[in-house]
Design an enzyme around this catalytic site. Structure first.
Site, PDB file in Angstrom:
ATOM      1  N   GLU A 148       0.849  -1.188   0.000  1.00  0.00           N
ATOM      2  CA  GLU A 148       0.000   0.000   0.000  1.00  0.00           C
ATOM      3  C   GLU A 148       0.886   1.240   0.000  1.00  0.00           C
ATOM      4  OE1 GLU A 148      -3.670   1.851   2.689  1.00  0.00           O
ATOM      5  OE2 GLU A 148      -2.167   0.574   3.654  1.00  0.00           O
ATOM      6  N   LYS A 178      -9.602   1.670  -2.412  1.00  0.00           N
ATOM      7  CA  LYS A 178      -9.809   1.133  -1.075  1.00  0.00           C
ATOM      8  C   LYS A 178     -11.182   1.526  -0.534  1.00  0.00           C
ATOM      9  CE  LYS A 178      -7.486   1.119   3.451  1.00  0.00           C
ATOM     10  NZ  LYS A 178      -6.315   1.658   4.189  1.00  0.00           N
ATOM     11  N   CYS A 228      -5.193  -3.192   2.772  1.00  0.00           N
ATOM     12  CA  CYS A 228      -4.958  -2.975   4.204  1.00  0.00           C
ATOM     13  C   CYS A 228      -6.188  -3.189   5.084  1.00  0.00           C
ATOM     14  CB  CYS A 228      -4.366  -1.581   4.398  1.00  0.00           C
ATOM     15  SG  CYS A 228      -3.512  -1.351   5.985  1.00  0.00           S
TER      16      CYS A 228
END
Length: 276
Positions: free
Chosen positions: A43, A117, A158
């Site tokens: 990330e 995300k 994440c």
């Protein structure tokens, strides 16, 4: 047997996209020399900066992002695929805030898939650290699975790893390999990182590849490292510890069908009414 040689890059990314671009290009060349077919990066591979004003001044659109351009060129030069874990980029659909966007780049340098995300990390940690990812980034709203020459690849980033329905949806859409690039904090990483990634692999019967940030960063934060590759039975095949670098691993994608045959959780799933 369906073998795939993957590379996992663990980095301590700083605040300069230009510096990061050069480091990524060097790592892509190293991966290609090792026979890697598909490379995974963490990330925020281009810039990791918790100073919102400085970050916003440096963030660019896809067309102007030096990291994305450099990685695409290197992927084409070395003829390998890259899952560029994520970059902060400006997007027309989120004019007020950048998005945290991952990219799948093929061996011609073309962008095959993008993923923004979905779940943003807003938390007050016991250490006193206060994180408000939603103040710096716009959330995505679309799960993404894309085809590669080896397997269907599901994308996440994440904090997404704490939300099992996303991973069930990716596996339900055909993902056999799921990427979880991350920049986990040390306290949450020590407590939950291995458990969460093994759980997502077991639940979905998929390989999980989690390229991570590690160490003490230029912006003052510290990340957990321990980039992992977990097989569909939940076995940790690779744990990179805390040192930055490149790891190379051969995986057998036939293990997906074998695991799902032994525990057919995806096939056995049923809908149900929620409690009143």
């Amino acid at each position: 047997m369906r073998p795939l040689r993957i590379g996992v890059l663990q980095t301590t990314t700083g605040i300069s996209p230009a510096v990061s671009a050069g480091q990524l290009v060097e790592s892509i060349g190293e991966a290609a020399a090792a026979g890697v077919e598909l490379l995974f990066t963490p990330e925020m591979s281009g810039m990791l900066d918790r100073d919102r004003h400085r970050m916003r001044a440096a963030v660019r659109s896809e067309a102007d992002d030096v990291v994305l351009a450099a990685v695409r060129e290197a992927a084409a030069k070395h003829r390998l695929w890259v899952h560029l874990g994520s970059l902060a980029v400006l997007a027309a659909e989120s004019a007020d805030l950048p998005v945290n966007r991952g990219f799948v780049i093929d061996d011609t340098g073309a962008i095959i898939a993008r993923y923004d995300k979905i779940h943003l990390f807003d938390v007050d940690l016991p250490s006193g650290e206060r994180i408000r990812e939603s103040s710096g980034y716009a959330p995505g709203g679309q799960a993404v699975v894309t085809s590669t020459p080896w397997a269907r690849l599901g994308l996440s980033v994440c904090y997404d790893v704490r939300f099992p329905p996303l991973y069930n949806a990716l596996a339900g859409a055909g993902a056999e390999l799921i990427a979880v690039p991350a920049a986990f904090t040390r306290p949450t990483g020590k407590a939950h990182w291995h458990i969460l990634l093994r759980a997502r692999a077991i639940e979905t019967g998929s390989f999980v590849v989690a390229a991570a940030q590690t160490g003490e960063h230029e912006d003052g934060r510290a990340t957990y490292g321990h980039s992992l590759v977990v097989d569909p039975w939940g076995e940790v095949l690779l744990d990179m510890g805390e040192a930055p670098g490149l790891a190379v691993l051969d995986i057998d994608l036939d293990a997906v069908a074998a695991a799902r045959g032994r525990i057919p959780a995806l096939a056995n799933a049923r809908s149900f009414a929620l409690p009143a």
